[in-house]
Design a protein around this motif. Sequence first.
Motif, PDB file in Angstrom:
ATOM      1  N   ASN A   1       0.859  -1.194   0.000  1.00 53.87           N
ATOM      2  CA  ASN A   1       0.000   0.000   0.000  1.00 53.87           C
ATOM      3  C   ASN A   1       0.889   1.237   0.000  1.00 53.87           C
ATOM      4  O   ASN A   1       1.266   1.756   1.052  1.00 53.87           O
ATOM      5  CB  ASN A   1      -0.925  -0.005   1.215  1.00 53.87           C
ATOM      6  N   GLU A   2       1.210   1.722  -1.201  1.00 50.12           N
ATOM      7  CA  GLU A   2       2.131   2.853  -1.315  1.00 50.12           C
ATOM      8  C   GLU A   2       1.551   4.118  -0.706  1.00 50.12           C
ATOM      9  O   GLU A   2       2.299   5.000  -0.256  1.00 50.12           O
ATOM     10  CB  GLU A   2       2.488   3.088  -2.787  1.00 50.12           C
ATOM     11  N   ASN A   3       0.232   4.218  -0.660  1.00 49.28           N
ATOM     12  CA  ASN A   3      -0.381   5.443  -0.153  1.00 49.28           C
ATOM     13  C   ASN A   3      -0.229   5.608   1.361  1.00 49.28           C
ATOM     14  O   ASN A   3      -0.618   6.627   1.917  1.00 49.28           O
ATOM     15  CB  ASN A   3      -1.870   5.502  -0.531  1.00 49.28           C
ATOM     16  N   GLU A   4       0.361   4.639   2.022  1.00 48.53           N
ATOM     17  CA  GLU A   4       0.696   4.825   3.440  1.00 48.53           C
ATOM     18  C   GLU A   4       1.876   5.786   3.603  1.00 48.53           C
ATOM     19  O   GLU A   4       2.113   6.312   4.685  1.00 48.53           O
ATOM     20  CB  GLU A   4       1.038   3.482   4.083  1.00 48.53           C
ATOM     21  N   ILE A   5       2.602   6.002   2.502  1.00 52.83           N
ATOM     22  CA  ILE A   5       3.791   6.851   2.553  1.00 52.83           C
ATOM     23  C   ILE A   5       3.395   8.321   2.407  1.00 52.83           C
ATOM     24  O   ILE A   5       2.600   8.679   1.542  1.00 52.83           O
ATOM     25  CB  ILE A   5       4.789   6.468   1.442  1.00 52.83           C
ATOM     26  N   PHE A   6       3.966   9.140   3.253  1.00 56.96           N
ATOM     27  CA  PHE A   6       3.761  10.594   3.214  1.00 56.96           C
ATOM     28  C   PHE A   6       5.030  11.232   2.669  1.00 56.96           C
ATOM     29  O   PHE A   6       6.111  11.076   3.244  1.00 56.96           O
ATOM     30  CB  PHE A   6       3.448  11.133   4.612  1.00 56.96           C
ATOM     31  N   TYR A   7       4.918  11.965   1.558  1.00 59.17           N
ATOM     32  CA  TYR A   7       6.056  12.638   0.936  1.00 59.17           C
ATOM     33  C   TYR A   7       6.247  14.030   1.544  1.00 59.17           C
ATOM     34  O   TYR A   7       5.455  14.937   1.310  1.00 59.17           O
ATOM     35  CB  TYR A   7       5.822  12.774  -0.568  1.00 59.17           C
ATOM     36  N   HIS A   8       7.319  14.212   2.296  1.00 61.14           N
ATOM     37  CA  HIS A   8       7.592  15.505   2.931  1.00 61.14           C
ATOM     38  C   HIS A   8       8.018  16.567   1.916  1.00 61.14           C
ATOM     39  O   HIS A   8       7.523  17.687   1.936  1.00 61.14           O
ATOM     40  CB  HIS A   8       8.692  15.346   3.987  1.00 61.14           C
TER      41      HIS A   8
END
Length: 430
Positions: free
Chosen positions: A285-292
């Motif tokens: 689930n890539e959308n668990e990642i938050f891009y700062h």
Amino acid sequence: MKKLMIVLAAVSLLVSCKPGSEKNEKLKKSVMENTDFKFVKQKALEVVKTGFNAGDGYGEVWIRDYATFIELSAEVYPKEILKENLRVFFRLQGSDGNIIDGFIPKEKAVNVEGGYTYIYNDLEPTYCGHKNTVETDHEASLVQAVYKYIQKTGDKDFLQEKIGEKSVLDRMEWSLEFLLQRRWSKEHGMIWGATTSDWGDVQHCHPWGVYITEDTKYCLDIYDNAMFLIAIADLMELDASKKEKWQTIHDKLAENTMKYLWDNQNQKFIPHVYLDGSPFPKTFNENEIFYHGGTAVAIEAGLLSKDQIKVSLDKMIANMKASGAGSIGLTMYPPYPEGYFENKGMYPYGYQNGGDWTWFGGRMIQQLVKYGFVEEAYEQLIPMTERVVVNDGFYEWYTEKNEPKGSGTFRGSAGVLYKAIEMLEDAVEK
């Protein structure tokens, strides 16, 4: 221990101060008397005096870096030298309008198997260039660099200077048209790039990962499109006659960026919208990642409301604490699992896969100040300046344990920190 004491003091200041002028005066005093800030600004000027390559680990002058320290360079170099660097990028511009990634003296360009394919142009006698084709920010970075140069020096005549048969202004617009013609998803009304991590220049496939290959997976991401939005706005501000063409493109791009990439339920940007399928396992689930980094640039592009900025900041702080990182310059959280990128440097919390980069963290500080989060900016800036003092340098990135890595004279970090401190000082003065 010193870092902890400074942070606790800042938090205590922010919590205990009463509303009104007393609170403002205490904050102003803390900012203006911060000795780390003074050290960092002086150190930044010393570092930028020594050249224009990204840092001591690099031979090239990179446009994505130069765009973030050209304003600082203007403090110590005459404008003619700054302008000549910009000219080189235009002289090496491709026949389709594309902009190179970086340039290096011809005699230092070493051709090795599997290395860079160098780019030459009869207009440029001294340097050759290269282009990391997985990126889609070179064109936007050059436009932004010219804009910052003119804002800093007032040298608007540079726009009419001829390079070959085209003026600088025409070449700037040509570079943005390249994105519309060669990197444009008609279905989404946005620009695309290869699958990299946030703002990074290393794609998921290939041991190096800087060139598009037959294994490349194409996608939309927030960083590239936000950079494009900023560049379009800069172009229109430099020449109002460009608004007739570009304003509609800008506004539609902004609308589409939020439509396809903003996850309203989770109040964050989706890492990637894939054009031909994800390269990662279906169970991931890539959308668990938050891009700062991309989020910070999106704020600079004016895509988020003040409430959304505050939510984003809260997420960054929570991610910083969860990872153990030293600052909100953390690239992303959580990082991609081991092996998801072939490049060996892209291990979890390594390099662009969760490394802590002041180069982008400092830009978030700038935006916090710009949007009125002055106290929060001060609190989150302290860890970044403190480690410059501790390590006596502007390191490229830091591990989740706050250990310095890469170049120790990373000019992009120096540039964004210097500007962040100046903006903060100006804000508390007012």
